[in-house]
Every structure is written in C-alpha cells, then in structure tokens.
Design a protein around this motif. Structure first.
Motif, short mmCIF file in Angstrom:
data_model
loop_
_atom_site.label_atom_id
_atom_site.label_comp_id
_atom_site.label_asym_id
_atom_site.label_seq_id
_atom_site.Cartn_x
_atom_site.Cartn_y
_atom_site.Cartn_z
N ASN A 176 -4.56 7.13 -2.59
CA ASN A 176 -4.44 8.15 -1.56
C ASN A 176 -4.67 7.47 -0.22
OD1 ASN A 176 -4.07 10.54 -3.12
ND2 ASN A 176 -6.24 10.50 -3.63
N ARG A 177 -3.96 7.92 0.79
CA ARG A 177 -4.08 7.36 2.14
C ARG A 177 -4.52 8.47 3.07
NH1 ARG A 177 -0.07 6.71 6.43
NH2 ARG A 177 -0.57 4.84 7.62
N LYS A 178 -5.59 8.21 3.81
CA LYS A 178 -6.08 9.19 4.78
C LYS A 178 -6.13 8.50 6.14
CE LYS A 178 -9.80 12.36 5.83
NZ LYS A 178 -11.09 12.94 5.44
N LEU A 221 0.82 -1.21 0.00
CA LEU A 221 0.00 0.00 0.00
C LEU A 221 0.86 1.26 0.00
CD1 LEU A 221 -2.81 -1.16 2.42
CD2 LEU A 221 -3.09 -0.56 0.01
N ARG A 222 1.95 1.24 0.73
CA ARG A 222 2.86 2.41 0.75
C ARG A 222 3.46 2.64 -0.64
NH1 ARG A 222 2.53 5.37 5.52
NH2 ARG A 222 2.44 3.96 7.26
N LYS A 223 3.84 1.55 -1.32
CA LYS A 223 4.40 1.70 -2.68
C LYS A 223 3.34 2.24 -3.64
CE LYS A 223 8.70 0.44 -2.64
NZ LYS A 223 9.74 1.39 -3.03
N LEU A 224 2.10 1.76 -3.50
CA LEU A 224 1.03 2.27 -4.35
C LEU A 224 0.80 3.75 -4.09
CD1 LEU A 224 -1.48 -0.71 -4.14
CD2 LEU A 224 -0.17 0.01 -6.15
N MET A 255 -7.63 4.28 12.34
CA MET A 255 -8.38 3.97 11.12
C MET A 255 -7.69 4.66 9.94
SD MET A 255 -12.39 4.58 10.38
CE MET A 255 -12.76 5.39 8.85
N VAL A 256 -7.50 3.89 8.88
CA VAL A 256 -6.87 4.41 7.66
C VAL A 256 -7.79 4.07 6.49
CG1 VAL A 256 -4.84 4.29 6.16
CG2 VAL A 256 -4.58 4.01 8.62
#
Length: 78
Positions: free
Chosen positions: A16-18, A6-9, A26-27
């Motif tokens: 997008n990561r929130k 997920l970090r690489k994506l 919660m992410v």
C-alpha cells in the motif's frame, strides 16, 4: 527504477502507498496481507541463496571459461 518497482508492487497488491501532503513530500509503503504472505517464501529464497552462493559462483566461473577461452587466464590471475 525503485519507483517503478514500488508502483508495480502496488499495482499487484503487494504494498500500500500512502502520500502525505507535506513539504518535502513524504510517502509511506506498507505490506498488504498478501504481501505479508510473501515474507516466508522470500526468506526461504534468501536462505537458499546464502547456502548455495559458492556453488553458483563456481558455476558462473565454469561457464565463463567454457564460453570465453581468455577467461581462464583472468580467473587464474585473480
């Protein structure tokens, strides 16, 4: 492993990561516009994989027999 993927994506602009400041943590991940563009080719790849799954499995079995003479015995007893 999932977190790394997920970090690489995210790094590549696919998602997008929130992060929400709550307990428990919660992410939320969402596709970016470029990530949404990938939906069609990935879907096509999935359809190809389903269509060719049997041929790929046969190729694997042929390879195993060629590389390992004892694999033939295992394949025949299945």
């Amino acid at each position: 492993m999932l977190a790394q993927t997920l970090r690489k994506l995210e790094q590549n602009g696919i998602v997008n990561r929130k992060v929400y400041p709550v307990v428990p943590p919660m992410v939320e991940y969402t596709l970016t516009p470029i990530g949404k563009e990938l939906m069609e080719p990935i879907s096509m790849l999935g359809a190809w994989a389903e269509k060719n799954a049997e041929a790929v499995q046969k190729a694997r079995e042929t390879y195993e027999v060629r590389e390992d003479p004892y694999a033939l015995i295992l394949t025949e007893t299945r």
